[in-house]
Design a protein around this motif. Structure first.
Motif, PDB file in Angstrom:
ATOM      1  N   ASN A 212       6.039  -0.415  -1.951  1.00 18.91           N
ATOM      2  CA  ASN A 212       5.929   0.067  -0.572  1.00 18.91           C
ATOM      3  C   ASN A 212       4.886   1.167  -0.434  1.00 18.91           C
ATOM      4  OD1 ASN A 212       7.748  -1.649   0.684  1.00 18.91           O
ATOM      5  ND2 ASN A 212       9.500  -0.392   0.149  1.00 18.91           N
ATOM      6  N   LEU A 213       4.728   1.987  -1.458  1.00 19.85           N
ATOM      7  CA  LEU A 213       3.649   2.974  -1.449  1.00 19.85           C
ATOM      8  C   LEU A 213       2.298   2.263  -1.453  1.00 19.85           C
ATOM      9  CD1 LEU A 213       2.656   5.884  -1.580  1.00 19.85           C
ATOM     10  CD2 LEU A 213       2.961   5.815  -4.058  1.00 19.85           C
ATOM     11  N   PHE A 214       2.170   1.215  -2.250  1.00 23.81           N
ATOM     12  CA  PHE A 214       0.951   0.407  -2.261  1.00 23.81           C
ATOM     13  C   PHE A 214       0.701  -0.212  -0.879  1.00 23.81           C
ATOM     14  CE2 PHE A 214       0.452  -0.841  -7.041  1.00 23.81           C
ATOM     15  CZ  PHE A 214       0.313   0.497  -7.369  1.00 23.81           C
ATOM     16  N   LEU A 215       1.755  -0.761  -0.264  1.00 22.74           N
ATOM     17  CA  LEU A 215       1.600  -1.395   1.044  1.00 22.74           C
ATOM     18  C   LEU A 215       1.188  -0.379   2.108  1.00 22.74           C
ATOM     19  CD1 LEU A 215       4.655  -3.842   1.035  1.00 22.74           C
ATOM     20  CD2 LEU A 215       2.235  -4.445   0.781  1.00 22.74           C
ATOM     21  N   ALA A 216       1.729   0.838   2.026  1.00 25.17           N
ATOM     22  CA  ALA A 216       1.352   1.878   2.986  1.00 25.17           C
ATOM     23  C   ALA A 216      -0.126   2.206   2.879  1.00 25.17           C
ATOM     24  CB  ALA A 216       2.204   3.125   2.761  1.00 25.17           C
ATOM     25  N   HIS A 217      -0.625   2.338   1.650  1.00 26.95           N
ATOM     26  CA  HIS A 217      -2.046   2.631   1.443  1.00 26.95           C
ATOM     27  C   HIS A 217      -2.916   1.493   1.961  1.00 26.95           C
ATOM     28  CE1 HIS A 217      -2.712   6.356  -0.929  1.00 26.95           C
ATOM     29  NE2 HIS A 217      -1.412   6.243  -1.130  1.00 26.95           N
ATOM     30  N   GLU A 218      -2.533   0.284   1.641  1.00 29.77           N
ATOM     31  CA  GLU A 218      -3.366  -0.846   2.029  1.00 29.77           C
ATOM     32  C   GLU A 218      -3.301  -1.107   3.530  1.00 29.77           C
ATOM     33  OE1 GLU A 218      -6.214  -3.723   0.918  1.00 29.77           O
ATOM     34  OE2 GLU A 218      -5.386  -1.961  -0.109  1.00 29.77           O
ATOM     35  N   VAL A 231       2.877   5.037   6.882  1.00 29.37           N
ATOM     36  CA  VAL A 231       3.456   6.137   6.115  1.00 29.37           C
ATOM     37  C   VAL A 231       4.514   5.585   5.169  1.00 29.37           C
ATOM     38  CG1 VAL A 231       4.735   8.315   6.257  1.00 29.37           C
ATOM     39  CG2 VAL A 231       3.113   7.704   8.069  1.00 29.37           C
ATOM     40  N   CYS A 232       4.547   6.103   3.944  1.00 27.11           N
ATOM     41  CA  CYS A 232       5.636   5.797   3.027  1.00 27.11           C
ATOM     42  C   CYS A 232       6.385   7.096   2.762  1.00 27.11           C
ATOM     43  CB  CYS A 232       5.103   5.221   1.711  1.00 27.11           C
ATOM     44  SG  CYS A 232       6.403   4.723   0.540  1.00 27.11           S
ATOM     45  N   HIS A 233       7.711   7.037   2.789  1.00 21.29           N
ATOM     46  CA  HIS A 233       8.475   8.261   2.544  1.00 21.29           C
ATOM     47  C   HIS A 233       9.635   8.025   1.582  1.00 21.29           C
ATOM     48  CE1 HIS A 233      11.013   7.191   6.350  1.00 21.29           C
ATOM     49  NE2 HIS A 233      11.571   6.673   5.289  1.00 21.29           N
ATOM     50  N   PHE A 272      10.592  12.712  10.890  1.00 20.06           N
ATOM     51  CA  PHE A 272       9.330  13.374  10.572  1.00 20.06           C
ATOM     52  C   PHE A 272       8.226  12.336  10.395  1.00 20.06           C
ATOM     53  CE2 PHE A 272       6.149  14.938   7.625  1.00 20.06           C
ATOM     54  CZ  PHE A 272       5.872  16.206   8.098  1.00 20.06           C
ATOM     55  N   SER A 273       8.511  11.291   9.627  1.00 23.16           N
ATOM     56  CA  SER A 273       7.502  10.254   9.387  1.00 23.16           C
ATOM     57  C   SER A 273       7.121   9.525  10.671  1.00 23.16           C
ATOM     58  CB  SER A 273       8.019   9.251   8.352  1.00 23.16           C
ATOM     59  OG  SER A 273       8.227   9.876   7.104  1.00 23.16           O
ATOM     60  N   GLY A 274       8.079   9.387  11.564  1.00 24.20           N
ATOM     61  CA  GLY A 274       7.818   8.647  12.796  1.00 24.20           C
ATOM     62  C   GLY A 274       7.173   9.445  13.903  1.00 24.20           C
ATOM     63  N   GLY A 285      -1.654   6.587   5.464  1.00 18.84           N
ATOM     64  CA  GLY A 285      -1.325   6.111   4.128  1.00 18.84           C
ATOM     65  C   GLY A 285      -0.616   7.148   3.280  1.00 18.84           C
ATOM     66  N   CYS A 286      -0.238   8.268   3.895  1.00 21.82           N
ATOM     67  CA  CYS A 286       0.328   9.381   3.127  1.00 21.82           C
ATOM     68  C   CYS A 286       1.742   9.099   2.639  1.00 21.82           C
ATOM     69  CB  CYS A 286       0.310  10.669   3.962  1.00 21.82           C
ATOM     70  SG  CYS A 286       1.471  10.674   5.346  1.00 21.82           S
ATOM     71  N   TYR A 287       2.195   9.976   1.753  1.00 21.97           N
ATOM     72  CA  TYR A 287       3.557   9.924   1.227  1.00 21.97           C
ATOM     73  C   TYR A 287       4.294  11.159   1.703  1.00 21.97           C
ATOM     74  CZ  TYR A 287       7.296   8.872  -2.127  1.00 21.97           C
ATOM     75  OH  TYR A 287       8.499   8.546  -2.713  1.00 21.97           O
TER      76      TYR A 287
END
Length: 326
Positions: A212-218, A231-233, A272-274, A285-287
């Motif tokens: 999911n971190l990869f998917l957020a970046h891509e 965003v990935c959290h 926060f992420s939303g 693409g942040c974490y």
């Protein structure tokens, strides 16, 4: 990887920077949100917090009965004064069976023209030997490929939401401290990615969260110019119904006393992420660490893998698996 980075994610310091107090009643009238896995745990807590904002909120999941029960509970316990949202069931979405994803999307598409935020919250923690209906390892199928398919179908609606509101739409992917403590070197071992059954619950869960971190970046790279933030959290270490009936009561009591936070704190991370204005195109693409700290994953090898094209490789792998169901 410094021990303090793990400790900080298990035991966040300070107060959450975004809570229900930061959501003004009626502040999101006309907005449309989707929350997967919203009938329990942190998804339900998030829905409860969002209800007074006046938004239309789709609770997406497998069971009509469980979603209806959650809606009734939230509506019946809400304040009788002030703005109320619109809670809708988007049932039949079973992320362990990709055949159910497009029908759920089509049900949404018949009712709405735009989407402003999707929280890909639903997840599983599998026993060894678990596979999805399509023969994917249980964690990677439910926690990554299913959300990938659902989200890609919804992109035109996210584009419309951004155009309508004049603000970026957001895709929220769910990570975990298991990225740091459970995933192999580079986050994903592509040689084992086509494994059809869960081998190690701990490792395979960590791989799915790194996915999911990869998917957020891509997603940020592919859709950022369309005014979509990705965003990935890590919501945090939380007590939810996943613990009910599965462990001795004394073990659960110890966990709740010393390690697990109430589910509402995970909802604070999700809010926060939303909604946080600190997340802009510059942070696409942040974490996000619990319970609302923008900070990279503590594993340098994972970002090295991203720089080497592994996020793109994983995205293309997901496209291949999802293609028959688009």
């Amino acid at each position: 990887m410094p021990f303090k980075d793990i400790w900080q994610q298990y035991f966040p310091s300070g107060s959450p920077p975004f809570t229900e107090e930061d959501l003004e009643p009626g502040s999101h009238v006309g907005k449309v949100f989707i929350i997967t896995g919203a009938n329990s745990g942190i998804g339900k807590e998030l829905t409860r917090f969002l209800y007074p904002t006046g938004a239309t909120i789709y609770l997406a999941g497998r069971s009509q009965e469980r979603i209806s029960k959650a809606i009734l509970e939230i509506e019946s316990t809400a304040s009788t004064s002030g703005t109320r949202g619109i809670l809708k069931s988007l049932h039949g979405l079973d992320l362990s069976d990709l055949r159910t994803v497009k029908p759920a999307f089509e049900c949404f598409a018949l009712q709405e023209k735009a989407l402003h935020i999707i929280w890909n919250n639903a997840a599983t923690f599998c026993e060894p030997g678990t596979s999805t209906v399509q023969g994917l390892e249980g964690h990677i199928g439910v926690n990554a490929v299913g959300p990938f398919l659902f989200t890609t179908l919804l992109v035109p609606f996210l584009q419309a939401g951004a155009k309508e509101s004049g603000q970026p739409s957001r895709i929220i992917w769910t990570g975990s401290v298991h990225i740091e403590v459970g995933s192999p070197l580079g986050g994903i071992d592509f040689a084992n990615l086509d494994s059809v059954k869960t081998i190690s619950t701990f490792t395979d869960y960590g791989v799915s969260k790194c996915a999911n971190l990869f998917l957020a970046h891509e997603a940020a790279a592919r859709w950022g110019d369309q005014n979509i933030l990705s965003v990935c959290h890590n919501p945090g270490n939380l007590y939810t119904s996943i613990f009910d009936g599965k462990h001795h009561w004394l073990f659960v009591l110890i966990l709740r006393t010393f390690l697990l936070y109430d589910a509402k704190y995970g909802a604070y991370t999700m809010m926060f992420s939303g909604f946080s204005e600190k997340i802009t195109q510059a942070q696409n693409g942040c974490y996000v660490w619990p319970f609302g700290i923008i900070k990279p994953c503590a594993r340098a090898d994972i970002y090295k893998a991203i720089d080497e094209g592994k996020a793109k490789q994983f995205w293309e792998w997901c496209e291949e698996k999802a293609k028959p169901f688009v």
